[in-house]
Each structure stands twice: as C-alpha cells, then as structure tokens.
Design an enzyme around this catalytic site. Sequence first.
Site, mmCIF file in Angstrom:
data_model
loop_
_atom_site.group_PDB
_atom_site.id
_atom_site.type_symbol
_atom_site.label_atom_id
_atom_site.label_comp_id
_atom_site.label_asym_id
_atom_site.label_seq_id
_atom_site.Cartn_x
_atom_site.Cartn_y
_atom_site.Cartn_z
ATOM 1 N N ASP A 1 12.161 -25.251 -58.202
ATOM 2 C CA ASP A 1 12.129 -25.117 -59.666
ATOM 3 C C ASP A 1 12.058 -26.428 -60.451
ATOM 4 O OD1 ASP A 1 12.404 -22.519 -58.894
ATOM 5 O OD2 ASP A 1 14.375 -22.219 -59.778
ATOM 6 N N HIS B 1 9.245 -15.783 -64.774
ATOM 7 C CA HIS B 1 9.824 -14.606 -65.412
ATOM 8 C C HIS B 1 8.828 -13.857 -66.297
ATOM 9 C CE1 HIS B 1 13.779 -15.820 -64.165
ATOM 10 N NE2 HIS B 1 13.805 -16.902 -64.919
ATOM 11 N N CYS C 1 19.886 -22.002 -58.481
ATOM 12 C CA CYS C 1 18.787 -21.699 -57.552
ATOM 13 C C CYS C 1 18.850 -22.504 -56.262
ATOM 14 C CB CYS C 1 17.452 -21.863 -58.261
ATOM 15 S SG CYS C 1 17.262 -20.655 -59.607
ATOM 16 N N ALA D 1 18.419 -25.855 -60.186
ATOM 17 C CA ALA D 1 19.635 -26.604 -60.427
ATOM 18 C C ALA D 1 20.606 -26.338 -59.274
ATOM 19 C CB ALA D 1 20.278 -26.204 -61.759
ATOM 20 N N GLU E 1 17.702 -10.207 -61.487
ATOM 21 C CA GLU E 1 17.852 -11.658 -61.410
ATOM 22 C C GLU E 1 17.511 -12.076 -59.993
ATOM 23 O OE1 GLU E 1 17.466 -14.669 -62.281
ATOM 24 O OE2 GLU E 1 18.888 -14.487 -63.917
ATOM 25 N N SER F 1 17.525 -11.966 -67.326
ATOM 26 C CA SER F 1 18.312 -13.198 -67.446
ATOM 27 C C SER F 1 18.322 -13.738 -68.866
ATOM 28 C CB SER F 1 17.798 -14.273 -66.485
ATOM 29 O OG SER F 1 16.555 -14.774 -66.898
#
Length: 191
Positions: free
Chosen positions: A13, A53, A138, A134, A106, A59
């Site tokens: 990410d 997403h 994740c 982070a 999620e 989320s």
Amino acid sequence: MKITSTDALIIIDVQKDFCPGGALAVEDGDAIIPVINKMSPLFKHVIVSRDWHPANHCSFGNPPAFCDGSWPAHCVGGSPGAEFHEDLHIPDDALRVSKATTPEREAYSDFQETGLADDLRHRGVTRAFVCGLATDYCVKSTALDAVAEGFEVIFLEDACKGVDAPPGSVQLALKEMTEAGVIFCSSVDLT
C-alpha cells in the site's frame, strides 16, 4: 540475511492517499520509498499491493479497528489517491494485488480474498519479506496471514511506517507480530 529465489518482497500500500498530502496520510510515509527502491532489485519475486476500494466501501463509515469510528474515504479504485506513489520503482514483472474491493467487507491483509498465498506457492516462495504502509493495519495483517499460510515472515523495520491510530497501535502490532513468530530485520542486513 541472504536473499534467494524462494524469497518474495511484499510492498504493501505505498499509495498516494497513504503518503503526505493524501486522504489518510501516514506521517513521513514516503520516507520508506528510497529504502524499498534500494532493496527490491535483490528479489526475484516482488508483489505490490494496493487498497482499491469502491466508493461505498464499509471502511469509510464505521470500521471496528479505528477508535473514533471512521476512516476518511481513501484509495477509491481509479482515483489519483489510489495510485502507487510516483517515486516507488515497481519492476515490470511485479505481481500486483488489489484488496478491499468488496463494499461490505474490510480487508487489511494482502492474503484476504486475493489468491496471493497460492500465487506465492506456485512461484516456489517460502519466505515473505513485508514492508510498506501502515505497520499497525495492512502490514501487520499481511504478516500475520502469511505466517498462518505457512510462510516464514520477515518484517523490514526500516521500510515500514505506522499510522498509530489509536495511539499505541504500532507497538501492539509489533508485539502481535513478534508473538506470531515474525522475524524483524533491517534492509541493510539483506544481501
């Protein structure tokens, strides 16, 4: 630590929305990019993941993991914020994984509903090195799921940053990974 053909680097990410100026920025999140760029050529197998997403993702309302009840909208598939950071060097043959694509679920882990475990096994991977953003969400979830899938997991300390929301969540994540058997090392220890 010697890198072999059975190792994979999972870059988690490193997207614009998680870097300074983004919708859900990790403080100094972009500082890990030069570290990742320097070590990724050591690996035969590189995986880059991203949140992708839908605009109505759960989320954005009330995820149970966040203390004040919501994440801001972030990494909406096809939006500029969902793009990988422009400074991140992604090998042409890198495997790209999109996660959290179902509105009502999620998905912090790169292994959740992506087929990544099977892809890694098919490539002969036995050890996964994790880095990215982070640490407390994740990265942690990906590391723990990789352990559960039977991979040896290495957390690259200098190539991860956490959001630390709620405060203390980074320390808790490090503790959970340690207890699960994740090995900690620095990118400078890789050869």
